[in-house]
Scaffold this active site. Sequence first.
Site, PDB file in Angstrom:
ATOM      1  N   CYS A  81       9.947   0.403   4.568  1.00  0.00           N
ATOM      2  CA  CYS A  81      10.153   0.802   5.930  1.00  0.00           C
ATOM      3  C   CYS A  81      11.626   0.943   6.477  1.00  0.00           C
ATOM      4  O   CYS A  81      12.283   1.811   5.837  1.00  0.00           O
ATOM      5  CB  CYS A  81       9.236   0.029   7.042  1.00  0.00           C
ATOM      6  SG  CYS A  81       8.806   1.117   8.457  1.00  0.00           S
ATOM      7  N   HIS A 172       4.015  -0.942   4.723  1.00  0.00           N
ATOM      8  CA  HIS A 172       4.526  -2.154   4.380  1.00  0.00           C
ATOM      9  C   HIS A 172       3.577  -2.972   3.457  1.00  0.00           C
ATOM     10  O   HIS A 172       2.430  -3.456   3.738  1.00  0.00           O
ATOM     11  CB  HIS A 172       4.023  -3.046   6.027  1.00  0.00           C
ATOM     12  CG  HIS A 172       5.124  -2.690   6.859  1.00  0.00           C
ATOM     13  ND1 HIS A 172       6.283  -3.525   7.113  1.00  0.00           N
ATOM     14  CD2 HIS A 172       5.168  -1.581   7.405  1.00  0.00           C
ATOM     15  CE1 HIS A 172       7.084  -2.764   7.932  1.00  0.00           C
ATOM     16  NE2 HIS A 172       6.470  -1.724   8.557  1.00  0.00           N
ATOM     17  N   GLU A 174       3.755  -5.817   2.402  1.00  0.00           N
ATOM     18  CA  GLU A 174       3.760  -7.029   2.571  1.00  0.00           C
ATOM     19  C   GLU A 174       2.597  -7.605   3.625  1.00  0.00           C
ATOM     20  O   GLU A 174       2.415  -8.528   3.954  1.00  0.00           O
ATOM     21  CB  GLU A 174       4.994  -7.741   2.813  1.00  0.00           C
ATOM     22  CG  GLU A 174       5.633  -7.452   4.373  1.00  0.00           C
ATOM     23  CD  GLU A 174       5.793  -5.964   4.665  1.00  0.00           C
ATOM     24  OE1 GLU A 174       5.816  -5.154   3.925  1.00  0.00           O
ATOM     25  OE2 GLU A 174       6.456  -5.695   6.159  1.00  0.00           O
TER      26      GLU A 174
HETATM   27  N1  GLN Z   1      11.287   2.962  12.772  1.00  0.00           N
HETATM   28  C1  GLN Z   1      12.286   1.956  12.232  1.00  0.00           C
HETATM   29  C2  GLN Z   1      13.639   2.439  11.543  1.00  0.00           C
HETATM   30  O1  GLN Z   1      13.856   3.522  11.395  1.00  0.00           O
HETATM   31  C3  GLN Z   1      11.429   1.361  11.027  1.00  0.00           C
HETATM   32  C4  GLN Z   1      10.033   0.691  11.622  1.00  0.00           C
HETATM   33  C5  GLN Z   1       9.831  -0.434  10.486  1.00  0.00           C
HETATM   34  O2  GLN Z   1      10.338  -0.819   9.950  1.00  0.00           O
HETATM   35  N2  GLN Z   1       8.469  -0.890  10.751  1.00  0.00           N
HETATM   36  O3  GLN Z   1      14.556   1.488  11.681  1.00  0.00           O
END
Ligand code: GLN
Length: 190
Positions: A81, A172, A174
Site C-alpha cells: 500500500c 494488505h 498482512e
Molecule cells: N493512501 C495512502 C498513501 O498514499 C496509503 C494507504 C495505506 O497504506 N493503507 O500513503
Amino acid sequence: MMKVGVLALQGAVSEHIEYLKKAMEKLGLEGEILEVRRRGEVRELDGIVLPGGESTALSLLLRKNGIFEDVRGVGAIMGTCAGAVLLSKNISGGVAGQETLGLMDIGLVRNGYGGQLESFCAPLETSLGAIEGIFIRAPVIESVSGGLTVLAEHLGMPVGVQQGNYLATTFHPELSGSTAFHEHFLKLNK
Ligand code: GLN
C-alpha cells in the site's frame, strides 16, 4: 542467518512482523525478524518490508531519520500500500514534491480508488494462490513496464507486482490470513 526488518516509523508494523515470523517458520528458514528505525539497523538487513500507512509521512520520516538512502539500498524490499507508493518511480495524486525511493518501474495513482469510504475487500486469484485482498485507501497501479511480473490483478489492473527482488502490493497481505506473499518475499532474501 537471514535478517529481515519491518520499517517501524509509522503504519501497520506488528502484523508484518507476525506474518514474516509465521512465513519463516513455514519455510523452515533460520533468521531474525525485527522492527527497524535507525541507520545501523537498516544496514544489516537482507530484506525490508515497507508497511502501509501514509506514504507522505513515511518518506518525510525516512529523510528525518537519515535512512532514506540506506532503505533504498536494501537488497530485497516488499512494499504494501503506502510502501508500494514508496517503491514506485512515477506517482500522481501525491503532495507537491513527494519523494519516493523510485525502485520499481510502476506508474501509480495515490488513493486511486477514492477516499477511506472506498476501501474494500475482494477475493484475488494470484500466482501465489487465492488470497483475500484488503484495499485501504489503496493506490492504483496504472502502468507497469515490460520487466515486471504481475502476481495479482483486480478488475484487470495489477495489484501485486514484482521486479527482481522488489515486490509491491496495493492491498494488505498482512491482513489477509495468508502468509503466501510474505513467504514469496522471504525467498527473495539472500
Ligand atoms: N493512501 C495512502 C498513501 O498514499 C496509503 C494507504 C495505506 O497504506 N493503507 O500513503
